[in-house]
Design an enzyme around this catalytic site. Structure first.
Site, PDB file in Angstrom:
ATOM      1  N   ASN A  21      33.681  42.941  34.929  1.00  0.00           N
ATOM      2  CA  ASN A  21      34.926  42.191  34.704  1.00  0.00           C
ATOM      3  C   ASN A  21      34.603  40.725  34.973  1.00  0.00           C
ATOM      4  O   ASN A  21      34.565  40.286  36.118  1.00  0.00           O
ATOM      5  CB  ASN A  21      36.024  42.697  35.639  1.00  0.00           C
ATOM      6  CG  ASN A  21      37.350  41.970  35.442  1.00  0.00           C
ATOM      7  OD1 ASN A  21      37.439  40.993  34.699  1.00  0.00           O
ATOM      8  ND2 ASN A  21      38.383  42.437  36.121  1.00  0.00           N
ATOM      9  N   ARG A 104      35.480  44.653  30.588  1.00  0.00           N
ATOM     10  CA  ARG A 104      36.896  44.353  30.434  1.00  0.00           C
ATOM     11  C   ARG A 104      37.014  43.113  29.548  1.00  0.00           C
ATOM     12  O   ARG A 104      36.450  42.071  29.843  1.00  0.00           O
ATOM     13  CB  ARG A 104      37.537  44.064  31.788  1.00  0.00           C
ATOM     14  CG  ARG A 104      39.018  43.720  31.667  1.00  0.00           C
ATOM     15  CD  ARG A 104      39.525  42.972  32.876  1.00  0.00           C
ATOM     16  NE  ARG A 104      40.946  42.640  32.735  1.00  0.00           N
ATOM     17  CZ  ARG A 104      41.540  41.643  33.369  1.00  0.00           C
ATOM     18  NH1 ARG A 104      40.844  40.871  34.173  1.00  0.00           N
ATOM     19  NH2 ARG A 104      42.812  41.409  33.186  1.00  0.00           N
ATOM     20  N   HIS A 193      47.133  43.890  31.249  1.00  0.00           N
ATOM     21  CA  HIS A 193      46.982  44.918  32.290  1.00  0.00           C
ATOM     22  C   HIS A 193      46.983  46.327  31.686  1.00  0.00           C
ATOM     23  O   HIS A 193      47.330  47.301  32.348  1.00  0.00           O
ATOM     24  CB  HIS A 193      48.109  44.829  33.352  1.00  0.00           C
ATOM     25  CG  HIS A 193      48.106  43.584  34.162  1.00  0.00           C
ATOM     26  ND1 HIS A 193      49.278  42.999  34.598  1.00  0.00           N
ATOM     27  CD2 HIS A 193      47.104  42.797  34.608  1.00  0.00           C
ATOM     28  CE1 HIS A 193      48.997  41.910  35.295  1.00  0.00           C
ATOM     29  NE2 HIS A 193      47.680  41.760  35.307  1.00  0.00           N
ATOM     30  N   ARG A 254      52.571  32.077  38.381  1.00  0.00           N
ATOM     31  CA  ARG A 254      53.149  31.958  37.041  1.00  0.00           C
ATOM     32  C   ARG A 254      54.657  32.133  37.102  1.00  0.00           C
ATOM     33  O   ARG A 254      55.181  32.952  37.857  1.00  0.00           O
ATOM     34  CB  ARG A 254      52.558  32.997  36.097  1.00  0.00           C
ATOM     35  CG  ARG A 254      51.062  32.886  35.888  1.00  0.00           C
ATOM     36  CD  ARG A 254      50.570  33.988  34.946  1.00  0.00           C
ATOM     37  NE  ARG A 254      49.115  34.066  34.949  1.00  0.00           N
ATOM     38  CZ  ARG A 254      48.428  35.206  34.964  1.00  0.00           C
ATOM     39  NH1 ARG A 254      49.062  36.362  34.993  1.00  0.00           N
ATOM     40  NH2 ARG A 254      47.115  35.183  34.953  1.00  0.00           N
ATOM     41  N   GLU A 397      41.308  50.466  37.485  1.00  0.00           N
ATOM     42  CA  GLU A 397      40.947  49.955  36.171  1.00  0.00           C
ATOM     43  C   GLU A 397      39.470  50.179  35.875  1.00  0.00           C
ATOM     44  O   GLU A 397      39.096  50.433  34.725  1.00  0.00           O
ATOM     45  CB  GLU A 397      41.293  48.472  36.078  1.00  0.00           C
ATOM     46  CG  GLU A 397      42.793  48.209  36.142  1.00  0.00           C
ATOM     47  CD  GLU A 397      43.136  46.736  36.221  1.00  0.00           C
ATOM     48  OE1 GLU A 397      43.360  46.132  35.160  1.00  0.00           O
ATOM     49  OE2 GLU A 397      43.178  46.199  37.353  1.00  0.00           O
TER      50      GLU A 397
END
Length: 418
Positions: A21, A104, A193, A254, A397
């Site tokens: 990742n 990823r 996600h 965010r 993940e």
């Protein structure tokens, strides 16, 4: 099924997958054996390109965690350092037991709906998507190219964050703007996600003793980045993030949902540039913009001390979360479970309690003792009388990427599409 290879006169069964990742200044990795799903090693390289670069490596079988600091110039140097650490544990990238490297990749657009073996054409398309994922896809590409240089003979597989959400109907994916303009510039809801939402929705069905096709789940991935999804029978039908990961829930830095006219107002009144507004909404908003902290643990500590700004930030965070829960009840029609996951979702009992408060009309009743109990296992935290299950499901993940990668390379296909 496994991936056999011939070394001289000996056939070696390759069952290991390295998951990478690659972020803008970091590389997270795990090495897994898909024979039994066990983890052999994991680690993180962070602050790449700085004098204070840091590598933390943990062999998960028969070894101790190692950490070193010092300048790591770029992603190429970072992956070479990772390869050296793995080799010192007898898990080198030159091992015939390594079947593939799974990457990823944040944005796959509409073309990539399944894991895909990476070639020049795939890389070119990922690069074409950089304008809609400028913070993520470039780093993903660097990681892929570096890994290809280290093992050019090995299958490299891209697993896309957006892929799980490509099942959304057009009514959920389209924005209400001019169609020609939207199509010309690839403007639509993509969602992110996805590997987490896929894993958690499937794991939640297992907790309920059912097949994913039988269960409707609202997944709440709450970390520094946060997103919600409505999953009907194993297929995503709506999600909170949009063209970029900025839309939706209040996050660590965010803003989430905001009136688009705020950007025009700031341009005209504050004379801010597009780049300044981008930085404001992505890096200086959310919880950190509201109270100066984006760590939920610190925010809860401040609340306990009577800090009003922290309390307001928490209240805004929860209000937005509850709005999405209610909206996805309407989208799904029938909800069997709500699953909390990621750093905040898995560990912040006060967030789960506040999000589920006074939801009995929706069939949601939290068991306060179950909710407060600490555990790293997937578990049900709703009361037995609740009509809708509430679960905490630690996301994985890396395992999801490894499973998809191994399934693809052992199938002999170029993509996971049937």
């Amino acid at each position: 099924m496994t991936a056999p290879r011939t070394e001289g006169s000996v056939t070696v069964t390759a069952t290991r997958v390295l998951v990478l990742n690659s972020g803008s200044s970091s590389v997270k990795y795990q090495l897994l054996d898909m024979h039994d799903g066990s983890r052999l090693a994991a680690g993180l390289v962070e602050r790449i390109g700085e004098e204070t670069s840091r590598l933390v490596h943990t062999p998960l079988i028969g070894g101790e965690k190692r950490e070193r600091t010092g300048p790591i110039a770029d992603h190429g140097a970072a992956l070479k350092a990772v390869a050296d650490e793995l080799a010192s544990d007898g898990l080198g990238l030159d091992s015939p037991e390594l079947a593939a490297i799974g990457h990823r990749v944040v944005h796959g657009g509409l073309r990539f709906t399944e894991p895909t073996v990476i070639d020049d054409d795939v890389l070119a398309e990922v690069e074409r998507l950089v304008p809609v994922a400028p913070l993520h896809n470039p780093a993903n590409i660097i990681g892929i190219r570096t890994a290809q240089a280290l093992r050019p003979d090995l299958p490299q597989v891209a697993v896309f964050d957006t892929a799980f959400h490509t099942t959304m109907p057009e009514a959920a994916a389209r924005y209400a703007i001019d169609v020609e303009t939207a199509d010309a510039h690839r403007i639509r809801r993509y969602g992110f996600h996805g590997t987490s939402h896929a894993y958690v929705s499937r794991r939640t069905a297992e907790l309920l003793g059912k097949e994913p096709s039988e269960v409707n789940v609202i997944v709440l991935h709450l970390g520094n980045g946060a997103s919600a999804s409505a999953v009907a029978g194993g297929r995503c039908v709506d999600t909170s993030m949009g063209l970029t990961p900025l839309e939706g829930l209040v996050m660590g830095t965010r803003s989430g949902d905001i009136d688009p006219a705020v950007t025009f107002h700031l341009m005209r009144v504050a004379e801010m540039s597009a780049d300044e507004i981008d930085a404001l909404l992505n890096k200086k908003s959310g919880l950190v913009g509201l109270c100066g902290d984006n760590d939920m643990r610190e925010i809860r500590r401040r609340i306990d001390e009577g800090d009003e700004r922290a309390q307001l930030a928490f209240d805004i965070y929860i209000h937005r979360l509850r709005k999405y829960i209610g909206a996805y009840f309407a989208v799904l029609g029938r909800v069997d479970a709500i699953a909390f996951t990621a750093g905040v979702g898995e560990n912040a009992a006060p967030v789960r309690e506040a999000a589920m408060a006074d939801m009995e009309g929706f069939g949601l009743t939290l068991d306060r003792e179950r909710n407060a109990a600490r555990s790293e296992e997937a578990r049900i935290i709703s009361a037995s009388e609740g009509r809708v299950a509430v679960a905490v499901v630690p996301t994985d993940e890396e395992l999801e990427i490894a499973q998809q990668t191994f399934a693809l390379v052992t199938s002999g296909s170029r993509t996971g599409n049937p």
